[in-house]
Enzyme design. Structure first.
Site, PDB file in Angstrom:
ATOM      1  N   GLU A  79       0.887  -1.260   0.004  1.00  6.22           N
ATOM      2  CA  GLU A  79      -0.069  -0.020  -0.220  1.00  6.22           C
ATOM      3  C   GLU A  79       0.833   1.419   0.085  1.00  6.22           C
ATOM      4  OE1 GLU A  79      -2.884   0.166   3.165  1.00  6.22           O
ATOM      5  OE2 GLU A  79      -3.971   2.151   2.156  1.00  6.22           O
ATOM      6  N   LYS A 259      -7.483  -0.460  11.309  1.00 10.16           N
ATOM      7  CA  LYS A 259      -6.858  -0.861  10.080  1.00 10.16           C
ATOM      8  C   LYS A 259      -5.514  -0.175   9.958  1.00 10.16           C
ATOM      9  CE  LYS A 259      -6.093  -1.049   5.524  1.00 10.16           C
ATOM     10  NZ  LYS A 259      -5.316  -0.182   4.961  1.00 10.16           N
ATOM     11  N   ASP A 275       4.063 -14.549  11.752  1.00 13.42           N
ATOM     12  CA  ASP A 275       2.660 -15.187  11.299  1.00 13.42           C
ATOM     13  C   ASP A 275       1.605 -14.056  11.725  1.00 13.42           C
ATOM     14  OD1 ASP A 275       0.043 -16.145  11.097  1.00 13.42           O
ATOM     15  OD2 ASP A 275       0.737 -18.148  12.154  1.00 13.42           O
ATOM     16  N   HIS A 372      -2.256  10.812   0.878  1.00 12.15           N
ATOM     17  CA  HIS A 372      -2.212   9.311   0.526  1.00 12.15           C
ATOM     18  C   HIS A 372      -2.045   9.541  -0.851  1.00 12.15           C
ATOM     19  CE1 HIS A 372      -3.263   5.214   0.432  1.00 12.15           C
ATOM     20  NE2 HIS A 372      -4.428   5.280  -0.217  1.00 12.15           N
TER      21      HIS A 372
HETATM   22  C1  LIG Z   1       1.958  10.875   3.564  1.00 13.88           C
HETATM   23  C2  LIG Z   1       2.415  11.947   4.269  1.00 13.88           C
HETATM   24  C3  LIG Z   1       3.326  11.334   5.339  1.00 13.88           C
HETATM   25  C4  LIG Z   1       2.731  13.032   3.831  1.00 13.88           C
HETATM   26  O1  LIG Z   1       2.933  14.201   4.786  1.00 13.88           O
HETATM   27  P1  LIG Z   1       3.024  15.678   4.711  1.00 13.88           P
HETATM   28  O2  LIG Z   1       3.306  16.493   5.800  1.00 13.88           O
HETATM   29  O3  LIG Z   1       2.509  16.057   3.503  1.00 13.88           O
HETATM   30  O4  LIG Z   1       4.652  15.530   4.003  1.00 13.88           O
HETATM   31  P2  LIG Z   1       5.980  16.091   4.388  1.00 13.88           P
HETATM   32  O5  LIG Z   1       6.775  16.230   2.784  1.00 13.88           O
HETATM   33  O6  LIG Z   1       5.836  17.264   5.012  1.00 13.88           O
HETATM   34  O7  LIG Z   1       6.754  14.932   5.054  1.00 13.88           O
HETATM   35  C5  LIG Z   1       6.484  14.650   6.391  1.00 13.88           C
HETATM   36  C6  LIG Z   1       7.396  13.465   6.824  1.00 13.88           C
HETATM   37  O8  LIG Z   1       6.928  12.419   6.373  1.00 13.88           O
HETATM   38  C7  LIG Z   1       7.732  11.340   5.787  1.00 13.88           C
HETATM   39  N1  LIG Z   1       7.407  11.170   4.173  1.00 13.88           N
HETATM   40  C8  LIG Z   1       6.764  12.139   3.456  1.00 13.88           C
HETATM   41  N2  LIG Z   1       6.630  11.785   2.251  1.00 13.88           N
HETATM   42  C9  LIG Z   1       7.463  10.718   2.018  1.00 13.88           C
HETATM   43  C10 LIG Z   1       7.803   9.757   1.141  1.00 13.88           C
HETATM   44  N3  LIG Z   1       7.435   9.899  -0.084  1.00 13.88           N
HETATM   45  N4  LIG Z   1       8.679   8.753   1.561  1.00 13.88           N
HETATM   46  C11 LIG Z   1       8.929   8.415   2.633  1.00 13.88           C
HETATM   47  N5  LIG Z   1       8.790   9.139   3.607  1.00 13.88           N
HETATM   48  C12 LIG Z   1       8.065  10.319   3.478  1.00 13.88           C
HETATM   49  C13 LIG Z   1       9.073  11.889   6.169  1.00 13.88           C
HETATM   50  O9  LIG Z   1       9.372  11.405   7.416  1.00 13.88           O
HETATM   51  C14 LIG Z   1       8.609  13.407   6.085  1.00 13.88           C
HETATM   52  O10 LIG Z   1       9.595  14.135   6.845  1.00 13.88           O
HETATM   53  P3  LIG Z   1      11.197  14.681   6.176  1.00 13.88           P
HETATM   54  O11 LIG Z   1      12.009  13.352   6.017  1.00 13.88           O
HETATM   55  O12 LIG Z   1      10.656  15.151   4.902  1.00 13.88           O
HETATM   56  O13 LIG Z   1      11.618  15.576   7.194  1.00 13.88           O
HETATM   57  C15 LIG Z   1       1.008  12.223   5.365  1.00 13.88           C
HETATM   58  O14 LIG Z   1      -0.004  12.896   4.598  1.00 13.88           O
HETATM   59  C16 LIG Z   1       0.527  11.052   6.096  1.00 13.88           C
HETATM   60  O15 LIG Z   1       1.186  10.653   7.187  1.00 13.88           O
HETATM   61  N6  LIG Z   1      -0.633  10.661   5.699  1.00 13.88           N
HETATM   62  C17 LIG Z   1      -1.210   9.584   6.352  1.00 13.88           C
HETATM   63  C18 LIG Z   1      -1.247   8.428   5.262  1.00 13.88           C
HETATM   64  C19 LIG Z   1      -1.813   6.880   5.597  1.00 13.88           C
HETATM   65  O16 LIG Z   1      -2.221   6.993   6.813  1.00 13.88           O
HETATM   66  N7  LIG Z   1      -1.658   5.952   4.870  1.00 13.88           N
HETATM   67  C20 LIG Z   1      -2.285   4.704   5.014  1.00 13.88           C
HETATM   68  C21 LIG Z   1      -3.138   4.385   3.943  1.00 13.88           C
HETATM   69  S1  LIG Z   1      -4.687   5.254   4.392  1.00 13.88           S
HETATM   70  C22 LIG Z   1      -5.198   3.815   5.652  1.00 13.88           C
HETATM   71  O17 LIG Z   1      -5.196   2.889   5.150  1.00 13.88           O
HETATM   72  C23 LIG Z   1      -5.623   4.029   7.124  1.00 13.88           C
HETATM   73  C24 LIG Z   1      -6.659   4.965   7.455  1.00 13.88           C
HETATM   74  C25 LIG Z   1      -6.191   6.320   7.268  1.00 13.88           C
HETATM   75  O18 LIG Z   1      -7.790   4.655   6.872  1.00 13.88           O
HETATM   76  C26 LIG Z   1      -6.612   4.742   9.176  1.00 13.88           C
HETATM   77  C27 LIG Z   1      -7.409   5.716   9.779  1.00 13.88           C
HETATM   78  O19 LIG Z   1      -8.680   6.092   9.281  1.00 13.88           O
HETATM   79  O20 LIG Z   1      -7.250   5.860  10.910  1.00 13.88           O
HETATM   80  N1  LIG Z   2      -2.912 -20.977  15.640  1.00 11.86           N
HETATM   81  C1  LIG Z   2      -1.636 -20.645  15.463  1.00 11.86           C
HETATM   82  O1  LIG Z   2      -1.197 -19.514  15.434  1.00 11.86           O
HETATM   83  C2  LIG Z   2      -0.595 -21.525  14.578  1.00 11.86           C
HETATM   84  C3  LIG Z   2       0.661 -21.425  13.911  1.00 11.86           C
HETATM   85  N2  LIG Z   2       1.376 -22.164  13.709  1.00 11.86           N
HETATM   86  C4  LIG Z   2       2.855 -21.959  12.987  1.00 11.86           C
HETATM   87  O2  LIG Z   2       3.836 -22.199  13.858  1.00 11.86           O
HETATM   88  C5  LIG Z   2       4.918 -21.472  13.655  1.00 11.86           C
HETATM   89  C6  LIG Z   2       5.401 -20.890  14.903  1.00 11.86           C
HETATM   90  O3  LIG Z   2       5.419 -22.044  15.779  1.00 11.86           O
HETATM   91  P1  LIG Z   2       6.855 -22.145  16.685  1.00 11.86           P
HETATM   92  O4  LIG Z   2       6.917 -23.065  17.890  1.00 11.86           O
HETATM   93  O5  LIG Z   2       7.291 -21.150  17.253  1.00 11.86           O
HETATM   94  O6  LIG Z   2       8.005 -22.374  15.890  1.00 11.86           O
HETATM   95  P2  LIG Z   2       9.031 -23.810  15.316  1.00 11.86           P
HETATM   96  O7  LIG Z   2       8.052 -25.018  15.265  1.00 11.86           O
HETATM   97  O8  LIG Z   2       9.826 -23.562  14.275  1.00 11.86           O
HETATM   98  O9  LIG Z   2       9.745 -24.056  16.864  1.00 11.86           O
HETATM   99  C7  LIG Z   2      10.636 -23.035  17.220  1.00 11.86           C
HETATM  100  C8  LIG Z   2      12.142 -23.634  16.778  1.00 11.86           C
HETATM  101  O10 LIG Z   2      13.198 -22.616  17.186  1.00 11.86           O
HETATM  102  C9  LIG Z   2      14.088 -23.266  17.767  1.00 11.86           C
HETATM  103  N3  LIG Z   2      14.971 -22.334  18.748  1.00 11.86           N
HETATM  104  C10 LIG Z   2      16.058 -22.012  18.768  1.00 11.86           C
HETATM  105  N4  LIG Z   2      16.425 -21.198  19.750  1.00 11.86           N
HETATM  106  C11 LIG Z   2      15.401 -20.977  20.731  1.00 11.86           C
HETATM  107  C12 LIG Z   2      15.158 -20.098  21.769  1.00 11.86           C
HETATM  108  N5  LIG Z   2      16.177 -19.428  22.311  1.00 11.86           N
HETATM  109  N6  LIG Z   2      13.669 -20.224  22.056  1.00 11.86           N
HETATM  110  C13 LIG Z   2      13.041 -20.906  21.441  1.00 11.86           C
HETATM  111  N7  LIG Z   2      13.116 -21.770  20.360  1.00 11.86           N
HETATM  112  C14 LIG Z   2      14.109 -21.939  19.820  1.00 11.86           C
HETATM  113  C15 LIG Z   2      13.351 -24.574  18.586  1.00 11.86           C
HETATM  114  O11 LIG Z   2      14.399 -25.526  19.006  1.00 11.86           O
HETATM  115  P3  LIG Z   2      14.012 -26.844  19.508  1.00 11.86           P
HETATM  116  O12 LIG Z   2      13.396 -27.596  18.546  1.00 11.86           O
HETATM  117  O13 LIG Z   2      15.327 -27.251  20.078  1.00 11.86           O
HETATM  118  O14 LIG Z   2      13.123 -26.425  20.779  1.00 11.86           O
HETATM  119  C16 LIG Z   2      12.334 -24.918  17.423  1.00 11.86           C
HETATM  120  O15 LIG Z   2      12.728 -25.626  16.679  1.00 11.86           O
HETATM  121  C17 LIG Z   2       4.316 -20.248  12.691  1.00 11.86           C
HETATM  122  O16 LIG Z   2       5.123 -20.709  11.416  1.00 11.86           O
HETATM  123  C18 LIG Z   2       3.159 -20.423  12.888  1.00 11.86           C
HETATM  124  O17 LIG Z   2       2.471 -19.984  11.409  1.00 11.86           O
HETATM  125  C19 LIG Z   2       1.224 -23.454  13.714  1.00 11.86           C
HETATM  126  C20 LIG Z   2       0.008 -24.028  14.277  1.00 11.86           C
HETATM  127  C21 LIG Z   2      -1.033 -22.996  14.687  1.00 11.86           C
END
Ligand SMILES: CC(C)(COP(=O)([O-])OP(=O)([O-])OC[C@H]1O[C@@H](n2cnc3c(N)ncnc32)[C@H](O)[C@@H]1OP(=O)([O-])[O-])[C@@H](O)C(=O)NCCC(=O)NCCSC(=O)C[C@@](C)(O)CC(=O)[O-]
Ligand SMILES: NC(=O)C1=CN([C@@H]2O[C@H](COP(=O)(O)OP(=O)(O)OC[C@H]3O[C@@H](n4cnc5c(N)ncnc54)[C@H](OP(=O)(O)O)[C@@H]3O)[C@@H](O)[C@H]2O)C=CC1
Length: 424
Positions: A79, A259, A275, A372
């Site tokens: 997006e 969202k 995940d 946006h």
């Molecule tokens: C789009 C902006 C940031 C413009 O913002 P602006 O103030 O018009 O632009 P600006 O030129 O003054 O820029 C401000 C800062 O934004 C960043 N920035 C600015 N432009 C860029 C770019 N091209 N690439 C990377 N970063 C950018 C950057 O950090 C910049 O600072 P700077 O570095 O210039 O000092 C602002 O209008 C904004 O934040 N809008 C919101 C957009 C958004 O939420 N988009 C998601 C999609 S809409 C949605 O799905 C969610 C929603 C909205 O429905 C959620 C809700 O309803 O709560």
């Molecule tokens: N409802 C849900 O959300 C479900 C999700 N999943 C899926 O399960 C996966 C995640 O399961 P998860 O059990 O985390 O992953 P894994 O099955 O990959 O298990 C974790 C692995 O990491 C290893 N490991 C290494 N270092 C560490 C540490 N410091 N601490 C813990 N583990 C370590 C473990 O080793 P060792 O074997 O020696 O312990 C193990 O092999 C995701 O892919 C997810 O999408 C699956 C079923 C249902």
């Protein structure tokens, strides 16, 4: 469907050939799925009926200062404006000292659900008395987690209905998200309960409602930091607070508010190899914890500060799942300079709050379309056929005409090509 019998047993090339034979795709389309630069062996080991690697762009969110440390945050999203907004929100917070995080505990919850219960109170008591045995069985089922300092910690018994009981097992899964290790433990305990207590087990599975793995982030912004042109920071802060109250009152608005938060959260969760369905499900369930669906974040004006807060369940792994096998995920963990899973959880929560701030700030000032759509116009230009070298001219044309529709974009593209042709 003809030709797709035992599709999963065919190799990838044969699967692609079948698509052509069955006239689902042309040979040229299938050829476009074969990119020699892609590691096609990985996909085949990760998923089923694999045909190609789907690509979603990755970018970096900037300006995130969390607990005094500054991060570069990889985000994967389709997006436009999400990453710009995430960076914008974080920049405002950075000027005010950054985000502060809080993470009390990190336990995953799994359920063994017992059905056809005759006396729920009695069975609940029997289960509670078996806590030590159940914890021991769980740990024996996955001993490596105990060696790592984790393991099963407690059980909880919940009577859901006179005939249904949920035995909840709480496990410290250390650096993993823990689904697989928990499911192994649960099945071992379930098999014991089936024979020892003669219970009818309905199912055993991890719960994605990870209420013992909550992360909270907060930020405090002097209202003066919010000033935009003629609009006073105080007024903008008050409007953001009212928008936050609105998301507490109205589920129609709360869903969109959340969202926007998930725009940021999902993008980092995906980049980190975790995940995102699990995180989405848990977040939305948490949004209903007070009885109705509400905004996950809140914003309040206190004195001369706007205070933002976001709390949600974030069980993320720094190991396991696809984290340990996808090279780009490993590289993203390096970019994040992650110490552990807890740090990842704090980062993700901060991006959720930063993203939300940018969206609300835009909504109560210029409106969402200005910022946006400026970025969305690039996608519109590509959608009507502009080549990379034509995109900026089409965007400039759309901005000049204050238009956002594909018919105008097409017309501008044709004009540019016509002019180019005349010049030649
Ligand atoms: C789009 C902006 C940031 C413009 O913002 P602006 O103030 O018009 O632009 P600006 O030129 O003054 O820029 C401000 C800062 O934004 C960043 N920035 C600015 N432009 C860029 C770019 N091209 N690439 C990377 N970063 C950018 C950057 O950090 C910049 O600072 P700077 O570095 O210039 O000092 C602002 O209008 C904004 O934040 N809008 C919101 C957009 C958004 O939420 N988009 C998601 C999609 S809409 C949605 O799905 C969610 C929603 C909205 O429905 C959620 C809700 O309803 O709560
Ligand atoms: N409802 C849900 O959300 C479900 C999700 N999943 C899926 O399960 C996966 C995640 O399961 P998860 O059990 O985390 O992953 P894994 O099955 O990959 O298990 C974790 C692995 O990491 C290893 N490991 C290494 N270092 C560490 C540490 N410091 N601490 C813990 N583990 C370590 C473990 O080793 P060792 O074997 O020696 O312990 C193990 O092999 C995701 O892919 C997810 O999408 C699956 C079923 C249902």
């Amino acid at each position: 469907m003809n030709g797709f019998n035992k599709y999963y047993q065919k190799d990838r090339q044969t699967r692609l050939d079948i698509l052509v034979q069955q006239k689902k795709l042309t040979q040229a389309e299938v050829d476009s799925l074969i990119d020699p630069k892609l590691d096609l062996t990985l996909g085949d080991t990760m998923i089923e009926n694999f045909i190609t690697q789907y690509q979603i762009p990755e970018g970096l969110a900037l300006n995130y200062v969390i607990d005094g440390k500054e991060y570069l945050i990889p985000m994967v999203t389709e997006e436009p404006s999400v990453i710009a907004a995430a960076s914008h929100g974080a920049a405002i917070v950075k000027r005010s000292g950054g985000f502060t995080s809080e993470l009390k505990e990190r336990l995953m919850i799994g359920q063994i659900v017992i059905e056809q219960v005759k006396d729920a109170t009695k069975l609940a008591q029997e289960l509670e008395q078996k806590q030590a045995k159940l914890l021991q069985l769980a740990n024996e089922a996955h001993p490596s987690i105990v060696c790592r300092g984790g393991g099963a910690r407690e059980i909880k018994v919940r009577i859901l209905a006179p005939d249904l009981i949920s035995l909840d097992l709480l496990v410290d899964v250390k650096e993993a998200m823990g689904a697989n290790m928990l499911n192994t433990m649960l099945e071992a305990c379930a098999s014991y309960l089936r024979t020892e207590l003669d219970t009818e087990i309905l199912l055993s599975i991890l719960s994605n409602y990870a209420t013992r793995c909550l992360v909270k982030v907060t930020c405090e912004i002097p209202v003066s930091e919010l000033t935009k042109g003629e609009l006073a920071g105080e007024k903008i802060a008050q409007k953001i607070a009212t928008a936050s109250r609105l998301a507490q009152l109205d589920p129609y608005r709360a869903t969109t508010h959340n969202k926007g938060i998930m725009n940021g959260i999902d993008a980092v969760v995906i980049a980190s190899g975790n995940d995102w369905r699990a995180i989405e499900a848990g977040a939305h369930a948490y949004a209903t914890r007070n009885g109705s669906y509400q905004g996950l974040s809140t914003w309040q004006v206190k004195g001369d500060k706007l205070i933002g807060e976001l709390e949600l369940p974030l069980p993320l792994g720094s190991v396991g799942g696809s984290v340990s096998i996808v090279p780009l995920v490993k590289l993203n963990h390096r970019l994040l300079e992650l110490q552990d899973a807890k740090e990842l959880e704090k980062i993700v929560a901060a991006v959720g709050l930063g993203q939300n701030l940018a969206a609300l700030y835009a909504l109560v000032t210029d409106g969402i379309q200005k910022g946006h759509m400026k970025l969305q116009l690039k996608s519109l230009a590509v959608a009507v056929g502009a080549s990379p070298s034509e995109v900026s001219a089409v965007v400039a044309g759309l901005l000049a005409k204050k238009a956002r529709d594909s018919a105008t974009a097409k017309q501008i593209l044709e004009e540019i090509r016509g002019n180019d042709h005349e010049q030649k």
